[in-house]
Design a protein around this motif. Sequence first.
Motif, PDB file in Angstrom:
ATOM      1  N   ARG A   1       4.246  -0.152  -3.847  1.00  0.00           N
ATOM      2  CA  ARG A   1       5.557  -0.045  -4.493  1.00  0.00           C
ATOM      3  C   ARG A   1       6.540   0.750  -3.642  1.00  0.00           C
ATOM      4  O   ARG A   1       7.739   0.458  -3.614  1.00  0.00           O
ATOM      5  CB  ARG A   1       5.412   0.632  -5.862  1.00  0.00           C
ATOM      6  N   LEU A   2       6.037   1.755  -2.947  1.00  0.00           N
ATOM      7  CA  LEU A   2       6.918   2.643  -2.183  1.00  0.00           C
ATOM      8  C   LEU A   2       7.295   2.086  -0.818  1.00  0.00           C
ATOM      9  O   LEU A   2       8.444   2.223  -0.387  1.00  0.00           O
ATOM     10  CB  LEU A   2       6.259   4.020  -2.018  1.00  0.00           C
ATOM     11  N   VAL A   3       6.339   1.472  -0.117  1.00  0.00           N
ATOM     12  CA  VAL A   3       6.609   1.074   1.271  1.00  0.00           C
ATOM     13  C   VAL A   3       6.564  -0.432   1.490  1.00  0.00           C
ATOM     14  O   VAL A   3       6.897  -0.896   2.579  1.00  0.00           O
ATOM     15  CB  VAL A   3       5.622   1.767   2.252  1.00  0.00           C
ATOM     16  N   GLY A   4       6.171  -1.198   0.474  1.00  0.00           N
ATOM     17  CA  GLY A   4       6.073  -2.645   0.631  1.00  0.00           C
ATOM     18  C   GLY A   4       4.665  -3.085   0.986  1.00  0.00           C
ATOM     19  O   GLY A   4       3.846  -2.314   1.490  1.00  0.00           O
ATOM     20  N   LYS A   5       4.390  -4.348   0.715  1.00  0.00           N
ATOM     21  CA  LYS A   5       3.030  -4.888   0.872  1.00  0.00           C
ATOM     22  C   LYS A   5       2.528  -4.836   2.314  1.00  0.00           C
ATOM     23  O   LYS A   5       1.397  -4.424   2.583  1.00  0.00           O
ATOM     24  CB  LYS A   5       3.000  -6.329   0.355  1.00  0.00           C
ATOM     25  N   GLY A   6       3.378  -5.244   3.257  1.00  0.00           N
ATOM     26  CA  GLY A   6       2.934  -5.306   4.647  1.00  0.00           C
ATOM     27  C   GLY A   6       2.549  -3.952   5.207  1.00  0.00           C
ATOM     28  O   GLY A   6       1.486  -3.791   5.814  1.00  0.00           O
TER      29      GLY A   6
ATOM     30  N   TYR B   1       9.181   9.214   6.036  1.00  0.00           N
ATOM     31  CA  TYR B   1      10.568   9.156   5.563  1.00  0.00           C
ATOM     32  C   TYR B   1      11.182   7.800   5.895  1.00  0.00           C
ATOM     33  O   TYR B   1      11.864   7.184   5.068  1.00  0.00           O
ATOM     34  CB  TYR B   1      11.374  10.286   6.199  1.00  0.00           C
ATOM     35  N   GLU B   2      10.935   7.327   7.103  1.00  0.00           N
ATOM     36  CA  GLU B   2      11.474   6.027   7.524  1.00  0.00           C
ATOM     37  C   GLU B   2      10.964   4.898   6.638  1.00  0.00           C
ATOM     38  O   GLU B   2      11.712   3.976   6.285  1.00  0.00           O
ATOM     39  CB  GLU B   2      11.072   5.759   8.983  1.00  0.00           C
ATOM     40  N   PHE B   3       9.697   4.983   6.225  1.00  0.00           N
ATOM     41  CA  PHE B   3       9.096   3.929   5.414  1.00  0.00           C
ATOM     42  C   PHE B   3       9.450   4.036   3.928  1.00  0.00           C
ATOM     43  O   PHE B   3       9.140   3.149   3.148  1.00  0.00           O
ATOM     44  CB  PHE B   3       7.563   3.949   5.546  1.00  0.00           C
ATOM     45  N   GLY B   4      10.062   5.152   3.531  1.00  0.00           N
ATOM     46  CA  GLY B   4      10.387   5.353   2.121  1.00  0.00           C
ATOM     47  C   GLY B   4       9.283   6.006   1.321  1.00  0.00           C
ATOM     48  O   GLY B   4       9.338   6.041   0.091  1.00  0.00           O
ATOM     49  N   LEU B   5       8.285   6.548   2.018  1.00  0.00           N
ATOM     50  CA  LEU B   5       7.167   7.186   1.332  1.00  0.00           C
ATOM     51  C   LEU B   5       7.524   8.577   0.840  1.00  0.00           C
ATOM     52  O   LEU B   5       7.002   9.039  -0.185  1.00  0.00           O
ATOM     53  CB  LEU B   5       5.959   7.248   2.281  1.00  0.00           C
ATOM     54  N   VAL B   6       8.393   9.285   1.565  1.00  0.00           N
ATOM     55  CA  VAL B   6       8.864  10.597   1.116  1.00  0.00           C
ATOM     56  C   VAL B   6      10.385  10.573   1.034  1.00  0.00           C
ATOM     57  O   VAL B   6      11.057   9.798   1.731  1.00  0.00           O
ATOM     58  CB  VAL B   6       8.393  11.745   2.040  1.00  0.00           C
TER      59      VAL B   6
END
Length: 260
Positions: free
Chosen positions: A152-157, A175-180
């Motif tokens: 949900r946070l970083v996408g399936k791939g 941070y770049e991936f949207g995890l934090v």
Amino acid sequence: MAFENLLIEYKERIQYIIINRESKLNALNKATLAELHTAITEAFANIQVGGIIITGAGQKAFVAGADISEFASLGVDKGTELAREGQTKVFNLIEHGNKPVIAAVNGFALGGGLELAMACHIRIASDSAKMGLPEVTLGLIPGYGGTQRLTRLVGKGKALEMIMTADMITAPEAYEFGLVNHTVSQDSLLTKAEEILNKILLRAPLAIASAIKAINAATDPAVNGFDTEIDEFGKCFGTNDLQEGVSAFLQKRKPEFKGN
């Protein structure tokens, strides 16, 4: 209540829950998970607590995973029970709580540690922190919601890559991936967490609880998120906080919310 594996500290309306197993890199054993369940449940019920910050003792690890020594004797049934209990009593409890919970990731957040951070509503990491889900190196997969929340946070791939390679990522990559949500220096970590939480605590508590519920519904296939939003929106009109918020807006003053 006194805990063996947690430190509980208060700073005005903020409750700190510090996982205190520094010699074990704050690994989550059964006893620590049980204490987390108790501490979080009590914090959600305590009217003096507006929000929670979870972090790890020391500067080396937030939580470096589960206590692997407890896995050796488990079979299929016990392994399934372990995951289900952890999900229900700790990770889902946090995610669906009625108060904001911020993870201050001060070091390694691996396996169950990253899963704990992902269950929190907001994640802030020190710039030296490293994160990953290395379970496949043990012949396992994440069992405390890691496959679901990471996707949900970083996408399936990216989730597939991180879980299948078992590679760690740095805080800037997270941070770049949207995890934090934010990366800061180690010295600024708790200050940043408090800054965000104190801003949230200026808002209407019941509205915050409704927002958490509605946003969680956006990723729950069992419910209609739009219907949840409509219901929660409507419930706000039955609160004194809404009357206070509207009055304060019209009178051009700061609202004083009471949470009722």
